[in-house]
Design a protein around this motif. Structure first.
Motif, PDB file in Angstrom:
ATOM      1  N   GLN A 126     -11.674 -14.849 -18.600  1.00 15.24           N
ATOM      2  CA  GLN A 126     -11.323 -15.883 -17.597  1.00 15.24           C
ATOM      3  C   GLN A 126     -12.440 -16.210 -16.907  1.00 15.24           C
ATOM      4  N   MET A 138      -5.570  -7.383 -14.695  1.00 13.27           N
ATOM      5  CA  MET A 138      -6.803  -7.204 -14.963  1.00 13.27           C
ATOM      6  C   MET A 138      -6.870  -5.448 -15.683  1.00 13.27           C
ATOM      7  N   ALA A 181      -9.608 -10.532 -18.858  1.00 14.94           N
ATOM      8  CA  ALA A 181     -10.226 -10.950 -17.170  1.00 14.94           C
ATOM      9  C   ALA A 181     -11.577 -11.401 -17.298  1.00 14.94           C
ATOM     10  N   LEU A 183      -6.346 -14.334  -9.923  1.00 19.41           N
ATOM     11  CA  LEU A 183      -6.018 -13.245 -10.872  1.00 19.41           C
ATOM     12  C   LEU A 183      -4.964 -12.318 -10.175  1.00 19.41           C
ATOM     13  N   VAL A 196      -7.918 -12.638  -6.022  1.00 14.77           N
ATOM     14  CA  VAL A 196      -7.119 -11.578  -6.571  1.00 14.77           C
ATOM     15  C   VAL A 196      -5.918 -10.999  -5.598  1.00 14.77           C
TER      16      VAL A 196
END
Length: 356
Positions: free
Chosen positions: A256, A246, A253, A241, A178
């Motif tokens: 995913q 998000m 998200a 991500l 992330v």
């Protein structure tokens, strides 16, 4: 058992004493064990990393491992809970009874806090409390030793860039990475360093920002960390991500992550998990907060600050003055030039204006 190996191709170089002394002025004595840089990108750490960094690079990876990798303060805890819940078939009962730090090993914890001064400080702080002394023993044990003892499947969190992690990590295990707008990440990281007793940053935000862009804060430089992951975003075992995406569409998200981990979720299940992960609910969850009720690790945080703070995008505007904003624009433009990495909050037109 820690993997002992000299198979570590990167140089570890101690920081110049003069530069280290300057940084020490603004940090609690727990950070007085010195600083170093690793590899050609010069990743910055305290000297505690020397003990386990080679073992981390050489640690055996299992096919059913799941890693969450981020630069610090990029939505890590939020993502950990999302990933763990999806991977464990939405086991709310277990999640409600076992703290996240027990379900998800923080591989770097030992390297972040490893110094005799810090250990002794923590032990004095909880003297007589056997439960907390056992926790201290765990967090002051090398992360690779703790990881080796875990039963499969393992869930592991790390802030290490890919170049310092096992070379076959992506070919063996699943990794969720992330990334977050660096301006928000640095604001959150500043408050993080203010939160923990053993970090105890004493300077103001402006000084912290200077340290950050000069790559004098743990895990910096920021952009190489993110770019290393971005360049491998098409690997089938990596899900990349953006924190801002998000925030904007959490159900997307969740889906995913579910698809990435090979899980099927109904709309109702997605909705319930999103409700759990809503910021207000997430912040109040004692299994996810160090400070709530003093549970487990709460004793090392300052009572006037919280581990989970605001959870929003754009908070940097409340901390940056005009000069810092312009400086950040130049810094971002310089580091994104020649790459196709684009953050949801930083557009091509923004970069064009920065480069004028």
């Amino acid at each position: 058992m820690t993997t002992s190996s000299n198979n570590f191709p990167l140089e570890i170089k101690d920081l110049d004493p003069e530069e280290a002394d300057e940084i020490h002025k603004h940090f609690f004595k727990g950070y007085q064990n010195g600083f170093l840089r690793v590899g050609p990108k010069g990743y910055f750490f305290t000297n505690g990393i020397k003990v386990d960094i080679k073992n981390t690079y050489n640690m055996p990876i299992r096919p059913d491992d799941t890693f969450v990798v981020t630069f610090p303060k990029s939505g890590t805890t939020w993502t950990q809970e999302l990933v763990w819940m999806v991977a464990n078939n939405l086991d709310y009962e277990k999640s409600d009874s076992i703290p996240l730090h027990e379900r998800f090993l923080f591989l770097d914890m030992f390297m972040v806090i490893n110094s005799d001064i810090t250990k002794n400080y923590m032990k004095d702080f909880v003297k007589g409390d056997e439960r907390l002394l056992k926790i201290i023993e765990k967090v002051t044990t090398p992360g690779t030793e703790n990881a080796a003892k875990l039963p499969s499947p393992r869930f592991i969190k790390t802030h290490m860039p890919f170049s310092l992690l096992p070379p076959k990590l992506l070919d063996t295990a699943k990794v969720v990475y992330v990334a977050r707008d660096p301006r928000d990440a640095v604001v959150s990281y500043y408050h993080h360093h203010k939160l923990f007793h053993f970090m105890g940053y004493t300077g103001d935000f402006k000084q912290y920002w200077e340290y950050f862009i000069q790559n004098k804060i743990d895990f910096t430089p920021y952009f190489p960390h993110v770019i290393e992951a971005w360049e491998q975003r098409n690997h089938p075992n990596l899900l990349f991500l953006f924190y801002e995406d998000m925030l904007k569409d959490l159900p997307k998200a969740v889906r995913q992550v579910a698809e990435f981990l090979g899980k099927t979720m109904t709309d109702e299940q997605v909705s319930r998990l999103c409700d759990r992960l809503k910021f207000d609910n997430f912040k109040k969850n004692p299994m996810l907060n160090f400070e709530v009720g003093g549970r487990d690790l709460g004793w090392i945080t300052k009572k006037d600050r919280t581990f989970i703070r605001k959870g929003k995008s754009g908070d940097w505007r409340e901390h940056f003055d005009e000069q810092m904003t312009a400086q950040a624009q130049r810094w971002i433009a310089d580091n994104l030039r020649g790459t196709d990495l684009r953050f949801p909050t930083i557009t091509d037109s923004d970069l064009a204006s920065y480069n004028k």
